[in-house]
Design an enzyme around this catalytic site. Structure first.
Site, mmCIF file in Angstrom:
data_model
loop_
_atom_site.group_PDB
_atom_site.id
_atom_site.type_symbol
_atom_site.label_atom_id
_atom_site.label_comp_id
_atom_site.label_asym_id
_atom_site.label_seq_id
_atom_site.Cartn_x
_atom_site.Cartn_y
_atom_site.Cartn_z
ATOM 1 N N TYR A 229 -5.053 0.204 16.671
ATOM 2 C CA TYR A 229 -4.627 0.979 15.607
ATOM 3 C C TYR A 229 -5.218 2.427 15.795
ATOM 4 C CZ TYR A 229 -2.883 -3.106 13.378
ATOM 5 O OH TYR A 229 -1.911 -3.978 13.090
ATOM 6 N N CYS B 111 -14.353 -1.886 4.754
ATOM 7 C CA CYS B 111 -15.437 -2.598 4.985
ATOM 8 C C CYS B 111 -15.157 -4.274 5.025
ATOM 9 C CB CYS B 111 -16.523 -2.193 4.303
ATOM 10 S SG CYS B 111 -18.000 -3.168 4.508
ATOM 11 N N ARG C 37 -2.202 4.198 17.324
ATOM 12 C CA ARG C 37 -1.332 4.377 16.271
ATOM 13 C C ARG C 37 -1.751 5.673 15.268
ATOM 14 N NH1 ARG C 37 0.113 1.219 19.003
ATOM 15 N NH2 ARG C 37 1.020 2.925 19.917
ATOM 16 N N CYS D 286 -20.810 0.445 7.753
ATOM 17 C CA CYS D 286 -20.051 0.926 6.481
ATOM 18 C C CYS D 286 -21.321 1.844 5.733
ATOM 19 C CB CYS D 286 -19.712 -0.334 5.473
ATOM 20 S SG CYS D 286 -19.450 0.275 3.766
ATOM 21 N N ALA E 286 18.556 6.456 8.020
ATOM 22 C CA ALA E 286 18.047 6.920 6.889
ATOM 23 C C ALA E 286 17.956 8.486 6.453
ATOM 24 C CB ALA E 286 16.445 6.472 6.548
ATOM 25 N N HIS F 296 0.758 -2.200 2.352
ATOM 26 C CA HIS F 296 0.087 -2.886 3.626
ATOM 27 C C HIS F 296 -1.065 -1.987 4.247
ATOM 28 C CE1 HIS F 296 4.044 -5.297 4.353
ATOM 29 N NE2 HIS F 296 3.209 -5.651 3.353
ATOM 30 N N ASN G 189 20.159 0.908 5.062
ATOM 31 C CA ASN G 189 19.497 0.446 6.254
ATOM 32 C C ASN G 189 20.551 0.660 7.431
ATOM 33 O OD1 ASN G 189 17.007 -0.813 7.100
ATOM 34 N ND2 ASN G 189 18.237 -2.608 7.819
ATOM 35 N N GLY H 226 15.284 1.213 4.855
ATOM 36 C CA GLY H 226 14.784 0.904 6.351
ATOM 37 C C GLY H 226 13.891 -0.197 6.481
HETATM 38 P P1 NAD Z 1 10.898 -3.790 10.828
HETATM 39 O O1 NAD Z 1 10.721 -3.000 11.968
HETATM 40 O O2 NAD Z 1 11.108 -5.202 10.673
HETATM 41 O O3 NAD Z 1 12.385 -3.368 10.160
HETATM 42 C C1 NAD Z 1 12.975 -1.913 10.336
HETATM 43 C C2 NAD Z 1 14.291 -1.865 9.760
HETATM 44 O O4 NAD Z 1 14.795 -0.599 9.848
HETATM 45 C C3 NAD Z 1 15.339 -2.596 10.626
HETATM 46 O O5 NAD Z 1 16.290 -3.343 9.784
HETATM 47 C C4 NAD Z 1 16.195 -1.564 11.240
HETATM 48 O O6 NAD Z 1 17.466 -1.871 11.305
HETATM 49 C C5 NAD Z 1 15.993 -0.307 10.310
HETATM 50 N N1 NAD Z 1 15.969 1.059 10.668
HETATM 51 C C6 NAD Z 1 15.848 1.153 12.099
HETATM 52 N N2 NAD Z 1 15.999 2.743 12.322
HETATM 53 C C7 NAD Z 1 16.460 3.146 11.128
HETATM 54 C C8 NAD Z 1 17.104 4.421 10.712
HETATM 55 N N3 NAD Z 1 16.949 5.452 11.291
HETATM 56 N N4 NAD Z 1 17.477 4.513 9.296
HETATM 57 C C9 NAD Z 1 17.329 3.237 8.480
HETATM 58 N N5 NAD Z 1 17.133 2.127 8.979
HETATM 59 C C10 NAD Z 1 16.679 1.898 10.087
HETATM 60 O O7 NAD Z 1 10.150 -2.891 9.654
HETATM 61 P P2 NAD Z 1 9.518 -3.486 8.050
HETATM 62 O O8 NAD Z 1 10.745 -4.280 7.696
HETATM 63 O O9 NAD Z 1 9.229 -2.297 7.544
HETATM 64 O O10 NAD Z 1 8.418 -4.509 8.590
HETATM 65 C C11 NAD Z 1 7.372 -4.520 9.511
HETATM 66 C C12 NAD Z 1 6.016 -4.305 9.132
HETATM 67 O O11 NAD Z 1 5.523 -3.477 10.186
HETATM 68 C C13 NAD Z 1 5.656 -3.541 7.857
HETATM 69 O O12 NAD Z 1 4.838 -4.414 7.198
HETATM 70 C C14 NAD Z 1 4.732 -2.360 8.140
HETATM 71 O O13 NAD Z 1 3.726 -2.465 7.532
HETATM 72 C C15 NAD Z 1 4.581 -2.442 9.564
HETATM 73 N N6 NAD Z 1 5.024 -1.086 10.453
HETATM 74 C C16 NAD Z 1 4.844 -0.089 10.049
HETATM 75 C C17 NAD Z 1 5.211 0.994 10.811
HETATM 76 C C18 NAD Z 1 5.154 2.390 10.022
HETATM 77 O O14 NAD Z 1 3.922 2.697 9.524
HETATM 78 N N7 NAD Z 1 5.811 3.495 10.461
HETATM 79 C C19 NAD Z 1 5.785 0.854 11.852
HETATM 80 C C20 NAD Z 1 5.954 -0.330 12.445
HETATM 81 C C21 NAD Z 1 5.613 -1.333 11.945
#
Ligand code: NAD
Length: 235
Positions: free
Chosen positions: A56, A117, A59, A136, A219, A109, A201, A175
């Site tokens: 993290y 903490c 990230r 903390c 998107a 999330h 999506n 997305g």
């Molecule tokens: P996921 O990766 O499971 O799904 C992403 C979806 O976005 C897919 O269906 C894909 O086809 C679609 N996608 C990809 N590129 C796109 C675009 N340009 N335009 C539109 N759609 C597009 O992600 P999720 O459903 O958010 O679930 C994953 C979990 O992972 C979440 O709970 C999140 O907390 C975490 N996460 C967050 C991030 C972030 O903060 N950016 C990144 C990765 C994972």
């Protein structure tokens, strides 16, 4: 649909993909090269806190190299100009909706730019690295962890989100793969409440069949077009 007044929008990793943040299930089902269970569970945090904190930290540091894209900016326009109720619920832990300027926003999330903490539950903004065992400031326990909702943990603000969905006229999912619950179940709740449901999506998702309308594309193109249509009454 005509004149939706109350809108709930759910976003997932796909909305940030065009900003350069990897989605959850990239090639091989890995998240940035790691198995989800190695970096996204309470068990992983206990077993290898160095790995999880480092993951993290990286990230969080990567956020300095990305910017909100056209989809984030379009949702800010909607937030600013939409007179009805609006709630943007994001599963994303990045800060791109915040930096774009969305105000009616919930991070269900957690957030990379926040720390939690594990002892007293205090949450506070955080930037930079967060080494395991950091103390903390509120209770002094050496228990600070990334403020990320791991698998098996309860997402934030569920009651508020469910109330908003139950009183919305339009539920829009952007997305997200529709694979992570409880967020993946929001569309059913919205349908139960009689709301129209729309998915934007890149490809068909696990939940596509549950939406009244499912539009495929990036998107950065679909979201601005949809926002224009809503704000001009053409949606
Ligand atoms: P996921 O990766 O499971 O799904 C992403 C979806 O976005 C897919 O269906 C894909 O086809 C679609 N996608 C990809 N590129 C796109 C675009 N340009 N335009 C539109 N759609 C597009 O992600 P999720 O459903 O958010 O679930 C994953 C979990 O992972 C979440 O709970 C999140 O907390 C975490 N996460 C967050 C991030 C972030 O903060 N950016 C990144 C990765 C994972």
């Amino acid at each position: 649909m005509t004149d939706p007044r109350n809108i709930v929008i759910l976003t997932g990793a796909g909305i940030s993909a065009e900003s350069g943040i990897a989605t959850f299930r990239g090639p091989g089902g890995l998240w940035e090269g790691h198995r989800v269970e190695d970096v996204c569970t309470p068990q992983a945090l206990r077993a290898d806190p160095d790995l999880v904190h480092r993951f993290y930290d990286l990230r969080r540091a990567a956020l300095t190299r990305v910017e909100p894209n056209a989809a984030h900016h379009a949702l800010v326009r909607l937030d600013r100009d939409w007179a009805g109720d609006l709630l943007l619920v994001t599963q994303n832990v990045d800060d791109l909706h915040d930096r774009a300027g969305s105000r009616r926003l919930l991070h269900m999330h957690g957030e990379l730019k926040s720390r939690l903490c594990a002892a007293c539950g205090d949450r506070a903004p955080h930037d930079g690295d967060l080494p395991p065992g950091s103390a903390c400031p509120a209770c002094h326990a050496p228990a600070l962890r990334p403020d990320i909702v791991f698998f098996g943990e309860m997402p934030y603000a569920m009651e508020r989100i469910e109330d908003a969905i139950l009183s919305c006229d339009l539920f829009v999912s952007i997305g997200t793969s529709g694979a992570v619950y409880p967020a993946a179940g929001f569309v059913e709740l919205a349908r139960h409440a009689g709301a129209a449901t729309l998915e934007l999506n890149l490809e068909r998702s696990a939940g596509s069949a549950r939406f009244d309308d499912s539009r495929l594309g990036a998107a950065g193109t679909l979201v601005p077009a949809w926002v224009d249509a809503v704000l001009t009454g053409a949606a």
